[in-house]
Design a protein around this motif. Sequence first.
Motif, mmCIF file in Angstrom:
data_model
loop_
_atom_site.group_PDB
_atom_site.id
_atom_site.type_symbol
_atom_site.label_atom_id
_atom_site.label_comp_id
_atom_site.label_asym_id
_atom_site.label_seq_id
_atom_site.Cartn_x
_atom_site.Cartn_y
_atom_site.Cartn_z
ATOM 1 N N GLY A 72 -9.356 -30.184 -8.962
ATOM 2 C CA GLY A 72 -8.702 -28.779 -8.331
ATOM 3 C C GLY A 72 -10.066 -28.451 -7.389
ATOM 4 O O GLY A 72 -9.616 -27.755 -6.400
ATOM 5 N N TYR A 73 -11.110 -28.588 -8.012
ATOM 6 C CA TYR A 73 -12.375 -28.139 -7.281
ATOM 7 C C TYR A 73 -12.433 -28.673 -6.064
ATOM 8 O O TYR A 73 -12.659 -28.057 -4.911
ATOM 9 N N LEU A 74 -12.274 -30.256 -6.149
ATOM 10 C CA LEU A 74 -12.452 -31.026 -4.761
ATOM 11 C C LEU A 74 -11.300 -30.515 -3.778
ATOM 12 O O LEU A 74 -11.597 -30.304 -2.550
ATOM 13 N N ASN A 75 -10.023 -30.305 -4.158
ATOM 14 C CA ASN A 75 -9.126 -29.877 -3.625
ATOM 15 C C ASN A 75 -9.135 -28.775 -2.837
ATOM 16 O O ASN A 75 -8.821 -28.364 -1.875
ATOM 17 N N PHE A 76 -9.788 -27.621 -3.437
ATOM 18 C CA PHE A 76 -9.965 -26.413 -2.874
ATOM 19 C C PHE A 76 -10.873 -26.336 -1.577
ATOM 20 O O PHE A 76 -10.543 -25.894 -0.635
ATOM 21 N N TYR A 77 -11.921 -26.863 -1.772
ATOM 22 C CA TYR A 77 -12.831 -27.174 -0.689
ATOM 23 C C TYR A 77 -12.355 -27.976 0.565
ATOM 24 O O TYR A 77 -12.615 -27.925 1.497
ATOM 25 N N LEU A 78 -11.789 -29.077 0.115
ATOM 26 C CA LEU A 78 -11.390 -30.076 1.238
ATOM 27 C C LEU A 78 -10.135 -29.457 1.983
ATOM 28 O O LEU A 78 -10.027 -29.906 3.245
ATOM 29 N N HIS A 79 -9.216 -28.646 1.407
ATOM 30 C CA HIS A 79 -8.395 -27.855 2.160
ATOM 31 C C HIS A 79 -8.892 -27.073 3.244
ATOM 32 O O HIS A 79 -8.349 -26.598 4.369
ATOM 33 N N LEU A 80 -10.372 -26.417 3.136
ATOM 34 C CA LEU A 80 -11.059 -25.706 4.172
ATOM 35 C C LEU A 80 -11.434 -26.626 5.355
ATOM 36 O O LEU A 80 -11.967 -26.214 6.404
ATOM 37 N N LEU A 81 -11.634 -27.841 4.644
ATOM 38 C CA LEU A 81 -12.042 -28.794 5.978
ATOM 39 C C LEU A 81 -10.913 -29.634 6.630
ATOM 40 O O LEU A 81 -11.187 -30.102 7.810
ATOM 41 N N PHE A 82 -9.908 -30.006 6.014
ATOM 42 C CA PHE A 82 -8.639 -30.800 6.613
ATOM 43 C C PHE A 82 -7.344 -30.180 6.069
ATOM 44 O O PHE A 82 -7.244 -29.567 5.177
ATOM 45 N N GLU A 83 -6.623 -30.555 6.945
ATOM 46 C CA GLU A 83 -5.143 -30.149 6.823
ATOM 47 C C GLU A 83 -4.065 -31.123 5.956
ATOM 48 O O GLU A 83 -3.232 -30.743 5.418
ATOM 49 N N ASN A 84 -4.631 -32.317 6.014
ATOM 50 C CA ASN A 84 -3.933 -33.385 5.291
ATOM 51 C C ASN A 84 -4.386 -33.747 3.896
ATOM 52 O O ASN A 84 -4.687 -34.944 3.590
ATOM 53 N N VAL A 85 -4.405 -32.684 3.026
ATOM 54 C CA VAL A 85 -4.789 -32.857 1.733
ATOM 55 C C VAL A 85 -3.676 -32.622 0.608
ATOM 56 O O VAL A 85 -3.030 -31.586 0.842
ATOM 57 N N THR A 86 -3.314 -33.452 -0.384
ATOM 58 C CA THR A 86 -2.483 -33.072 -1.353
ATOM 59 C C THR A 86 -3.132 -33.067 -2.532
ATOM 60 O O THR A 86 -3.688 -34.301 -2.980
ATOM 61 N N LEU A 87 -2.997 -32.109 -3.576
ATOM 62 C CA LEU A 87 -3.538 -32.285 -4.984
ATOM 63 C C LEU A 87 -2.190 -32.820 -5.720
ATOM 64 O O LEU A 87 -1.565 -32.073 -5.928
ATOM 65 N N VAL A 88 -2.277 -33.998 -6.271
ATOM 66 C CA VAL A 88 -1.414 -34.553 -7.124
ATOM 67 C C VAL A 88 -1.314 -33.858 -8.590
ATOM 68 O O VAL A 88 -2.261 -33.999 -8.975
ATOM 69 N N GLN A 89 -0.136 -32.929 -8.623
ATOM 70 C CA GLN A 89 -0.051 -32.721 -10.113
ATOM 71 C C GLN A 89 0.277 -33.623 -11.251
ATOM 72 O O GLN A 89 1.271 -34.317 -10.915
ATOM 73 N N THR A 90 -0.381 -33.665 -12.228
ATOM 74 C CA THR A 90 -0.132 -34.568 -13.169
ATOM 75 C C THR A 90 0.330 -33.887 -14.583
ATOM 76 O O THR A 90 0.405 -34.713 -15.681
ATOM 77 N N THR A 91 1.059 -32.939 -14.337
ATOM 78 C CA THR A 91 1.642 -32.384 -15.713
ATOM 79 C C THR A 91 2.746 -32.984 -16.068
ATOM 80 O O THR A 91 3.136 -33.154 -17.411
#
Length: 297
Positions: free
Chosen positions: A157-176
Motif C-alpha cells: 500500500g505504501y508503494l502504491n500510494f507513491y507510485l500513483h503520484l508518478l504513474f497513471e498505470n498502477v493497480t494495487l491488487v487486493q488480497t483479502t
Amino acid sequence: METDEERMTVAKSILHMIDGHMNRFSKGQKRIAGYILEHYNEAASMTASRLGKLVGVSESTVVRFASELGYDGYPSMQRALQEMIRGRLTSTQRIQAAGSTFSGQDILGAVLQSDIDKLREVVSEADRQAFDNVVDRIERAGHIYILGARSSTFVAGYLNFYLHLLFENVTLVQTTAAGEIFEQLFRIGTEDVMIAISFPRYSKVTMNSVKFAKDRGATIIAITDNALSPVFQMSDAALLAPCEMISFVDSMVAPLSLINALLVALACRMGKDVSATFSELEGIWNEYDVFGKVDDE
C-alpha cells in the motif's frame, strides 16, 4: 561477497555438512554440532558466545567450528542457518525464539540496533546493477501491478500510494479475497510488470498470483528477503532486504527504505513530469483546502 546462488547452496546444505563432518570434529565441536542439528531454530539467533556457553565450550571453539565447515566466520554460518529456517517458523516458535534472544536485554535498544544492522546490510550488499534493472523495467511497464499479502500488505500500500503520484498505470491488487485476485489480474500481459512483495512466512496467495502473472507473460519483480524466497525464484528481477526479527513482528524497516530508494530513483528518471504532477496537486490541495490554511500572525 557471496552470490545469491552460493547462498542458496550453503543454506540448503549446512545441516548435511555438519552431519558429514561429525567424525572430524573435536569433542567440543561435536557438542556444538549436536546442538545445532537438534535445535537449529534456536541456534540461528544465538551469538557465538551464547552458543558456546550453552554447550559448554569457549567462544573461540564456536568460531573454529564455523571455520571447519568452510565459513569465513561465525556470522556467515549464522546467516546460512537463518536463511535455511526463514519462512518455516510458526508464530509461536518465533515468539519463543525472541524470548531467549531478548531476555535480560534493553529491548528498545536491541530492536533499534537490529534494524540499523539490517539497513547497513542493504547498503553494503545491495546489487546496484539489479536495482537499476528494476527501475528500468518499472519505467517501461505498460501497466504496473503491486501485490503483497499478510504483513506485506502495508508495504504494498505504501508503494502504491507513491507510485500513483508518478504513474497513471498502477493497480494495487487486493488480497483479502483470494478468488477475486485473478479477476483483478485478468488483463495482465506481456507488456506489464508485477511487483510482488513477499516476506516470511511466504503466502501461498502471493505465490499463486505470481505464477498466474508469469504464465500470462508479465515481468515479475520481487521485493523479498533472500534468494531462497519462492517469489525470487519466479522473478525476472529482484530487490533483496532482510526483514527477520526472530519474533512475532516482521521488521519492515529495510524493505521500506529500499522502496524509498526505488521511488526516488524513478522520480529522478522522470524529471520534470514529477514536478508538474506535484505542482498540479498543490493547486488542488490549496483550492479545496485539503490540509487547512495557516493563519498569518
